[in-house]
Design a protein around this motif. Structure first.
Motif, PDB file in Angstrom:
ATOM      1  N   LYS A 197       0.820  -1.213   0.000  1.00 12.03           N
ATOM      2  CA  LYS A 197       0.000   0.000   0.000  1.00 12.03           C
ATOM      3  C   LYS A 197       0.851   1.259   0.000  1.00 12.03           C
ATOM      4  CE  LYS A 197      -4.109  -1.959   1.892  1.00 12.03           C
ATOM      5  NZ  LYS A 197      -5.254  -1.785   2.719  1.00 12.03           N
ATOM      6  N   SER A 198       2.022   1.203   0.590  1.00 18.39           N
ATOM      7  CA  SER A 198       2.881   2.391   0.597  1.00 18.39           C
ATOM      8  C   SER A 198       3.303   2.754  -0.830  1.00 18.39           C
ATOM      9  CB  SER A 198       4.111   2.169   1.474  1.00 18.39           C
ATOM     10  OG  SER A 198       4.868   1.085   0.973  1.00 18.39           O
ATOM     11  N   PHE A 199       3.505   1.769  -1.712  1.00 18.01           N
ATOM     12  CA  PHE A 199       3.825   2.041  -3.117  1.00 18.01           C
ATOM     13  C   PHE A 199       2.617   2.586  -3.855  1.00 18.01           C
ATOM     14  CE2 PHE A 199       7.419  -1.078  -2.755  1.00 18.01           C
ATOM     15  CZ  PHE A 199       8.424  -0.153  -2.988  1.00 18.01           C
ATOM     16  N   GLN A 200       1.461   2.069  -3.537  1.00 21.67           N
ATOM     17  CA  GLN A 200       0.262   2.547  -4.216  1.00 21.67           C
ATOM     18  C   GLN A 200      -0.009   4.005  -3.863  1.00 21.67           C
ATOM     19  OE1 GLN A 200      -2.743  -0.259  -3.074  1.00 21.67           O
ATOM     20  NE2 GLN A 200      -2.047  -1.823  -4.523  1.00 21.67           N
ATOM     21  N   LYS A 201       0.270   4.392  -2.644  1.00 18.55           N
ATOM     22  CA  LYS A 201       0.030   5.766  -2.231  1.00 18.55           C
ATOM     23  C   LYS A 201       1.060   6.715  -2.835  1.00 18.55           C
ATOM     24  CE  LYS A 201      -2.093   4.621   2.183  1.00 18.55           C
ATOM     25  NZ  LYS A 201      -1.949   4.673   3.644  1.00 18.55           N
ATOM     26  N   ASN A 202       2.255   6.242  -3.006  1.00 21.82           N
ATOM     27  CA  ASN A 202       3.343   7.102  -3.458  1.00 21.82           C
ATOM     28  C   ASN A 202       3.779   6.760  -4.888  1.00 21.82           C
ATOM     29  OD1 ASN A 202       3.475   8.403  -0.942  1.00 21.82           O
ATOM     30  ND2 ASN A 202       4.720   6.728  -0.126  1.00 21.82           N
ATOM     31  N   LYS A 203       2.823   6.579  -5.763  1.00 23.61           N
ATOM     32  CA  LYS A 203       3.131   6.218  -7.145  1.00 23.61           C
ATOM     33  C   LYS A 203       3.993   7.269  -7.835  1.00 23.61           C
ATOM     34  CE  LYS A 203      -0.202   3.117  -9.176  1.00 23.61           C
ATOM     35  NZ  LYS A 203      -1.371   2.982 -10.014  1.00 23.61           N
ATOM     36  N   ARG A 204       3.708   8.519  -7.566  1.00 21.55           N
ATOM     37  CA  ARG A 204       4.452   9.608  -8.204  1.00 21.55           C
ATOM     38  C   ARG A 204       5.930   9.566  -7.792  1.00 21.55           C
ATOM     39  NH1 ARG A 204       1.861  15.234  -8.079  1.00 21.55           N
ATOM     40  NH2 ARG A 204       1.154  14.582 -10.119  1.00 21.55           N
ATOM     41  N   ILE A 205       6.191   9.368  -6.521  1.00 20.59           N
ATOM     42  CA  ILE A 205       7.573   9.294  -6.033  1.00 20.59           C
ATOM     43  C   ILE A 205       8.266   8.076  -6.633  1.00 20.59           C
ATOM     44  CG2 ILE A 205       9.004   8.955  -3.983  1.00 20.59           C
ATOM     45  CD1 ILE A 205       6.905  10.577  -2.435  1.00 20.59           C
ATOM     46  N   PHE A 206       7.556   6.965  -6.671  1.00 17.79           N
ATOM     47  CA  PHE A 206       8.108   5.746  -7.252  1.00 17.79           C
ATOM     48  C   PHE A 206       8.440   5.955  -8.727  1.00 17.79           C
ATOM     49  CE2 PHE A 206       7.488   1.539  -9.274  1.00 17.79           C
ATOM     50  CZ  PHE A 206       8.506   0.850  -8.619  1.00 17.79           C
ATOM     51  N   SER A 207       7.564   6.625  -9.471  1.00 24.48           N
ATOM     52  CA  SER A 207       7.799   6.891 -10.894  1.00 24.48           C
ATOM     53  C   SER A 207       9.014   7.799 -11.090  1.00 24.48           C
ATOM     54  CB  SER A 207       6.573   7.540 -11.526  1.00 24.48           C
ATOM     55  OG  SER A 207       5.463   6.688 -11.447  1.00 24.48           O
ATOM     56  N   VAL A 208       9.115   8.835 -10.292  1.00 25.34           N
ATOM     57  CA  VAL A 208      10.267   9.747 -10.392  1.00 25.34           C
ATOM     58  C   VAL A 208      11.552   9.004 -10.072  1.00 25.34           C
ATOM     59  CG1 VAL A 208      11.341  11.786  -9.356  1.00 25.34           C
ATOM     60  CG2 VAL A 208       8.921  11.829  -9.947  1.00 25.34           C
ATOM     61  N   MET A 209      11.534   8.190  -9.059  1.00 25.14           N
ATOM     62  CA  MET A 209      12.727   7.414  -8.696  1.00 25.14           C
ATOM     63  C   MET A 209      13.139   6.470  -9.828  1.00 25.14           C
ATOM     64  SD  MET A 209      13.813   8.439  -5.816  1.00 25.14           S
ATOM     65  CE  MET A 209      14.898   7.161  -5.286  1.00 25.14           C
ATOM     66  N   MET A 210      12.179   5.824 -10.450  1.00 27.52           N
ATOM     67  CA  MET A 210      12.494   4.922 -11.557  1.00 27.52           C
ATOM     68  C   MET A 210      13.092   5.691 -12.739  1.00 27.52           C
ATOM     69  SD  MET A 210      12.116   1.912 -10.579  1.00 27.52           S
ATOM     70  CE  MET A 210      12.326   1.091 -12.137  1.00 27.52           C
ATOM     71  N   VAL A 211      12.537   6.853 -13.048  1.00 26.53           N
ATOM     72  CA  VAL A 211      13.073   7.671 -14.144  1.00 26.53           C
ATOM     73  C   VAL A 211      14.498   8.095 -13.827  1.00 26.53           C
ATOM     74  CG1 VAL A 211      12.829   9.903 -15.310  1.00 26.53           C
ATOM     75  CG2 VAL A 211      10.837   8.442 -14.999  1.00 26.53           C
ATOM     76  N   LEU A 212      14.751   8.513 -12.588  1.00 29.01           N
ATOM     77  CA  LEU A 212      16.107   8.916 -12.200  1.00 29.01           C
ATOM     78  C   LEU A 212      17.083   7.749 -12.274  1.00 29.01           C
ATOM     79  CD1 LEU A 212      15.424  11.313  -9.190  1.00 29.01           C
ATOM     80  CD2 LEU A 212      16.238  11.913 -11.479  1.00 29.01           C
ATOM     81  N   ILE A 213      16.669   6.590 -11.833  1.00 31.76           N
ATOM     82  CA  ILE A 213      17.534   5.407 -11.902  1.00 31.76           C
ATOM     83  C   ILE A 213      17.859   5.079 -13.349  1.00 31.76           C
ATOM     84  CG2 ILE A 213      17.590   2.901 -11.524  1.00 31.76           C
ATOM     85  CD1 ILE A 213      16.076   3.436  -8.875  1.00 31.76           C
ATOM     86  N   ILE A 214      16.878   5.127 -14.212  1.00 32.96           N
ATOM     87  CA  ILE A 214      17.109   4.848 -15.637  1.00 32.96           C
ATOM     88  C   ILE A 214      18.023   5.899 -16.245  1.00 32.96           C
ATOM     89  CG2 ILE A 214      15.983   4.755 -17.895  1.00 32.96           C
ATOM     90  CD1 ILE A 214      13.576   3.430 -16.435  1.00 32.96           C
ATOM     91  N   ALA A 215      17.813   7.176 -15.915  1.00 33.51           N
ATOM     92  CA  ALA A 215      18.644   8.252 -16.464  1.00 33.51           C
ATOM     93  C   ALA A 215      20.091   8.117 -16.012  1.00 33.51           C
ATOM     94  CB  ALA A 215      18.077   9.611 -16.051  1.00 33.51           C
ATOM     95  N   PHE A 216      20.300   7.865 -14.718  1.00 34.13           N
ATOM     96  CA  PHE A 216      21.665   7.704 -14.228  1.00 34.13           C
ATOM     97  C   PHE A 216      22.330   6.461 -14.800  1.00 34.13           C
ATOM     98  CE2 PHE A 216      20.359  10.538 -10.616  1.00 34.13           C
ATOM     99  CZ  PHE A 216      21.247  11.554 -10.927  1.00 34.13           C
ATOM    100  N   SER A 217      21.586   5.400 -14.968  1.00 29.63           N
ATOM    101  CA  SER A 217      22.143   4.187 -15.582  1.00 29.63           C
ATOM    102  C   SER A 217      22.558   4.452 -17.022  1.00 29.63           C
ATOM    103  CB  SER A 217      21.124   3.051 -15.545  1.00 29.63           C
ATOM    104  OG  SER A 217      20.798   2.722 -14.232  1.00 29.63           O
ATOM    105  N   PHE A 218      21.713   5.149 -17.764  1.00 34.00           N
ATOM    106  CA  PHE A 218      22.038   5.496 -19.147  1.00 34.00           C
ATOM    107  C   PHE A 218      23.300   6.360 -19.212  1.00 34.00           C
ATOM    108  CE2 PHE A 218      21.713   8.394 -22.774  1.00 34.00           C
ATOM    109  CZ  PHE A 218      21.700   7.466 -23.804  1.00 34.00           C
ATOM    110  N   ALA A 219      23.388   7.358 -18.340  1.00 32.65           N
ATOM    111  CA  ALA A 219      24.566   8.234 -18.324  1.00 32.65           C
ATOM    112  C   ALA A 219      25.818   7.444 -17.968  1.00 32.65           C
ATOM    113  CB  ALA A 219      24.352   9.375 -17.336  1.00 32.65           C
ATOM    114  N   TYR A 220      25.734   6.574 -16.990  1.00 31.03           N
ATOM    115  CA  TYR A 220      26.890   5.785 -16.571  1.00 31.03           C
ATOM    116  C   TYR A 220      27.387   4.884 -17.700  1.00 31.03           C
ATOM    117  CZ  TYR A 220      29.613   2.236 -14.138  1.00 31.03           C
ATOM    118  OH  TYR A 220      30.603   1.383 -13.769  1.00 31.03           O
ATOM    119  N   PHE A 221      26.481   4.158 -18.329  1.00 31.39           N
ATOM    120  CA  PHE A 221      26.900   3.241 -19.385  1.00 31.39           C
ATOM    121  C   PHE A 221      27.354   3.998 -20.637  1.00 31.39           C
ATOM    122  CE2 PHE A 221      24.228   0.260 -16.871  1.00 31.39           C
ATOM    123  CZ  PHE A 221      25.248  -0.623 -16.545  1.00 31.39           C
TER     124      PHE A 221
END
Length: 146
Positions: free
Chosen positions: A15-39
């Protein structure tokens, strides 16, 4: 009888993920962006290293040649040799003028070091085709565009 052909339990996020979908989405985008930059940086590192070494060798060679030419322009052929002749004008001995040779040996490296310190910030560029690994974007430049 059950009318469903296939049923399975759905994956349920806490339920904590369901409530904080926006934060979870932003975190996933940041992780993908940093991974892309690193590689991307890891992929371009060998190209950068090769171009840097090539540029450094080129600049060092130009500076060495220019400074050696400048120093040698101050001397004549007679400055390097001591020629001893007898009364008849015959050459008895040819010796090297060590003082002049030592001056040249000390002047050239000092001048080279001074010029190297002045030319610290040389720039180079990487073509898009090299960066992407594709011949489609690799274009040849004319010498005037360097």
């Amino acid at each position: 009888m059950n009318d469903k052909i296939y049923t399975r339990n759905r994956l349920r996020l806490p339920k904590s993920f369901q409530k904080n979908k926006r934060i979870f989405s932003v975190m996933m985008v940041l992780i993908i962006a940093f991974s892309f930059a690193y590689f991307s940086l890891k992929a371009i590192e060998p190209i950068m290293e090769k171009n840097s070494k090539s540029m450094a060798k080129s600049v060092a060679t130009k500076i060495c040649n220019n400074e050696a030419t400048k120093v040698m322009a101050n001397y004549q052929y007679d400055d390097f040799l001591n020629i001893t002749k007898d009364e008849k004008g015959n050459i008895q001995m040819v010796g090297t003028n060590i003082i002049t040779v030592n001056e040249i040996i000390s002047d050239i490296p000092v001048n080279i070091q001074e010029q190297m310190e002045k030319s610290e910030n040389n720039e180079f560029s990487i073509r898009l085709g090299s960066f992407l690994g594709s011949n489609l974007f690799a274009r040849k430049r004319s010498k005037s565009s360097y």
